[in-house]
Design a protein around this motif. Structure first.
Motif, PDB file in Angstrom:
ATOM      1  N   ASP A   1     -81.673  -9.208  21.112  1.00  0.00           N
ATOM      2  CA  ASP A   1     -82.351 -10.360  20.518  1.00  0.00           C
ATOM      3  C   ASP A   1     -83.524  -9.832  19.697  1.00  0.00           C
ATOM      4  O   ASP A   1     -84.221  -8.924  20.161  1.00  0.00           O
ATOM      5  CB  ASP A   1     -82.903 -11.276  21.606  1.00  0.00           C
ATOM      6  CG  ASP A   1     -81.828 -11.869  22.512  1.00  0.00           C
ATOM      7  OD1 ASP A   1     -80.622 -11.673  22.258  1.00  0.00           O
ATOM      8  OD2 ASP A   1     -82.188 -12.496  23.525  1.00  0.00           O
TER       9      ASP A   1
ATOM     10  N   ALA B   1     -79.060 -17.562  25.967  1.00  0.00           N
ATOM     11  CA  ALA B   1     -79.813 -18.053  27.131  1.00  0.00           C
ATOM     12  C   ALA B   1     -78.960 -18.475  28.330  1.00  0.00           C
ATOM     13  O   ALA B   1     -79.148 -17.959  29.429  1.00  0.00           O
ATOM     14  CB  ALA B   1     -80.755 -19.187  26.731  1.00  0.00           C
TER      15      ALA B   1
ATOM     16  N   HIS C   1     -75.176 -14.927  19.503  1.00  0.00           N
ATOM     17  CA  HIS C   1     -76.329 -15.395  20.279  1.00  0.00           C
ATOM     18  C   HIS C   1     -76.786 -16.762  19.750  1.00  0.00           C
ATOM     19  O   HIS C   1     -77.957 -16.985  19.444  1.00  0.00           O
ATOM     20  CB  HIS C   1     -77.465 -14.355  20.231  1.00  0.00           C
ATOM     21  CG  HIS C   1     -78.479 -14.506  21.347  1.00  0.00           C
ATOM     22  ND1 HIS C   1     -79.578 -15.314  21.226  1.00  0.00           N
ATOM     23  CD2 HIS C   1     -78.554 -13.944  22.578  1.00  0.00           C
ATOM     24  CE1 HIS C   1     -80.300 -15.230  22.352  1.00  0.00           C
ATOM     25  NE2 HIS C   1     -79.689 -14.415  23.187  1.00  0.00           N
TER      26      HIS C   1
ATOM     27  N   ASP D   1     -79.639 -13.215  30.400  1.00  0.00           N
ATOM     28  CA  ASP D   1     -78.402 -13.537  29.675  1.00  0.00           C
ATOM     29  C   ASP D   1     -77.749 -12.289  29.077  1.00  0.00           C
ATOM     30  O   ASP D   1     -76.665 -12.371  28.498  1.00  0.00           O
ATOM     31  CB  ASP D   1     -78.635 -14.615  28.595  1.00  0.00           C
ATOM     32  CG  ASP D   1     -79.732 -14.267  27.599  1.00  0.00           C
ATOM     33  OD1 ASP D   1     -80.743 -13.660  27.998  1.00  0.00           O
ATOM     34  OD2 ASP D   1     -79.582 -14.626  26.407  1.00  0.00           O
ATOM     35  N   HIS D   2     -78.391 -11.122  29.258  1.00  0.00           N
ATOM     36  CA  HIS D   2     -77.833  -9.882  28.710  1.00  0.00           C
ATOM     37  C   HIS D   2     -77.387  -8.890  29.780  1.00  0.00           C
ATOM     38  O   HIS D   2     -76.744  -7.895  29.459  1.00  0.00           O
ATOM     39  CB  HIS D   2     -78.844  -9.229  27.761  1.00  0.00           C
ATOM     40  CG  HIS D   2     -79.135 -10.113  26.578  1.00  0.00           C
ATOM     41  ND1 HIS D   2     -78.598  -9.895  25.333  1.00  0.00           N
ATOM     42  CD2 HIS D   2     -79.855 -11.269  26.486  1.00  0.00           C
ATOM     43  CE1 HIS D   2     -78.993 -10.861  24.519  1.00  0.00           C
ATOM     44  NE2 HIS D   2     -79.761 -11.710  25.187  1.00  0.00           N
TER      45      HIS D   2
ATOM     46  N   HIS E   1     -86.806 -14.824  18.183  1.00  0.00           N
ATOM     47  CA  HIS E   1     -85.408 -14.813  17.773  1.00  0.00           C
ATOM     48  C   HIS E   1     -85.333 -14.885  16.251  1.00  0.00           C
ATOM     49  O   HIS E   1     -86.355 -14.825  15.565  1.00  0.00           O
ATOM     50  CB  HIS E   1     -84.647 -15.972  18.429  1.00  0.00           C
ATOM     51  CG  HIS E   1     -84.417 -15.764  19.898  1.00  0.00           C
ATOM     52  ND1 HIS E   1     -83.647 -14.726  20.367  1.00  0.00           N
ATOM     53  CD2 HIS E   1     -84.859 -16.452  20.989  1.00  0.00           C
ATOM     54  CE1 HIS E   1     -83.621 -14.776  21.690  1.00  0.00           C
ATOM     55  NE2 HIS E   1     -84.350 -15.809  22.104  1.00  0.00           N
TER      56      HIS E   1
ATOM     57  N   HIS F   1     -81.607  -5.485  26.531  1.00  0.00           N
ATOM     58  CA  HIS F   1     -82.914  -5.747  27.140  1.00  0.00           C
ATOM     59  C   HIS F   1     -82.720  -6.473  28.456  1.00  0.00           C
ATOM     60  O   HIS F   1     -81.608  -6.878  28.806  1.00  0.00           O
ATOM     61  CB  HIS F   1     -83.818  -6.523  26.190  1.00  0.00           C
ATOM     62  CG  HIS F   1     -83.361  -7.901  25.830  1.00  0.00           C
ATOM     63  ND1 HIS F   1     -82.167  -8.155  25.184  1.00  0.00           N
ATOM     64  CD2 HIS F   1     -83.962  -9.114  25.997  1.00  0.00           C
ATOM     65  CE1 HIS F   1     -82.057  -9.462  24.974  1.00  0.00           C
ATOM     66  NE2 HIS F   1     -83.116 -10.065  25.469  1.00  0.00           N
TER      67      HIS F   1
END
Ligand SMILES: [Zn+2]
Ligand SMILES: [Zn+2]
Length: 305
Positions: free
Chosen positions: A210, A14, A268, A67-68, A246, A63
């Motif tokens: 995730d 996150a 993660h 945060d990715h 998650h 995705h």
């Protein structure tokens, strides 16, 4: 391919913390780099790591959560400032192109090719020199791909002693046998399969984040050398894992028990876990070969033999 290494660039969930940056992992194949996710600050993490950003040949985005991928525009711009000329291919879910196209990159010295992965492309997303990358839809709140990197199979081992014993002289006939061709020596047929062992399967690495624990993650990871799976929470927050799509460490370990990789590496990780102990305590009873990744952790993926 000789060396395969994995360098964890960001292992948090996150938002960045002092201990963990947001998601990114580099898979280094004899110096060539495949980057999986590119969270904000990934280029800073690259500078702190032994991974050369100029050696990135493709980027795979899981995705479209920030945060990715929020690190992509900065990385693309910096590679241009560094006068990169090689094209860069970036794979990810639909919507990735619109995100990247929203920002101009004046004076970019190289081509950026964006490949949005459709349902039919998952079987083989990329065929590179010596490897292939596969994708599969995981279970998250938005479309999210897990990836597996599969090294090409290697030819079987050549049994020099047996070839000699069968009267084959060293030289070009050895080469023919190694290439799978039969040869005749002094009127006697020597079959390639008599002196060459079976194909040796390539190394496999899976990256699943995730996601809720799911069959797709297990299939991508089946028999892998290294399975990287998210574990945002320990069992103390199991309901959040369900609500936010998650996994807990225990759930990741259960997927690993099904997929039977050589080792499981959890990533993660929520900022609430300042140490790995609760995650490991939940995961290891189910899958003992479990570790928790930390930023800049580097692991080698040796051949199994
Ligand atoms: Zn995330
Ligand atoms: Zn997400």
């Amino acid at each position: 391919m000789d060396q395969i290494r994995i360098v964890f660039l960001g292992t948090g969930a996150a938002a960045p913390t002092r201990q963990r940056n947001v998601s990114s992992v580099a898979v280094v194949l004899d110096g060539r780099v495949l980057l999986f996710d590119c969270g904000e600050g990934t280029q800073h993490q690259l500078m702190r790591s032994p991974v050369r950003s100029g050696a990135i040949e493709a980027v795979f985005i899981t995705h479209l959560h920030g945060d990715h991928l929020f690190g992509l525009p900065g990385l693309i711009a910096t590679l241009g400032l560094n006068a990169r000329t090689a094209p860069l291919t970036i794979y990810g879910p639909p919507g990735l192109r619109a995100f990247l196209d929203a920002i101009p990159y004046p004076g970019t010295t190289y081509d950026v090719e964006v490949v949005e992965i459709g349902p039919a492309d998952c079987a083989g997303v990329r065929k590179g020199a010596g490897y292939r990358v596969f994708a599969s839809l995981l279970q998250h709140s938005v479309p999210c791909f897990g990836y597996s990197i599969v090294e090409d199979d290697r030819a079987g081992a050549f049994d020099v002693g047996k070839a000699r014993a069968l009267g084959v002289p060293e030289g070009p006939l050895f080469g023919r046998l190694q290439r799978g061709l039969d040869v005749t020596v002094g009127g006697t047929l020597v079959r390639s399969e008599e002196v060459v062992g079976p194909l040796r399967p390539g190394r496999r690495i899976a990256f699943c984040t995730d996601t809720r624990p799911c069959a797709a993650a297990a299939e991508l990871s089946r028999g892998s050398d290294v399975m990287i799976h998210e574990a945002t929470y320990a069992n103390d927050h199991a309901q959040e894992a369900v609500d936010r799509f998650h996994s807990t460490a225990e759930e990741a370990a259960r997927v690993a028990r099904d997929a039977a990789p050589q080792r499981l590496i959890l990533t993660h990780v929520s900022a609430r876990y300042e140490d790995d102990a609760p995650l490991l305590a939940d995961a290891r009873p189910l899958f003992p070969s479990t570790e928790v990744a930390s930023d800049l952790l580097e692991i080698a993926v040796p051949r199994r033999e």
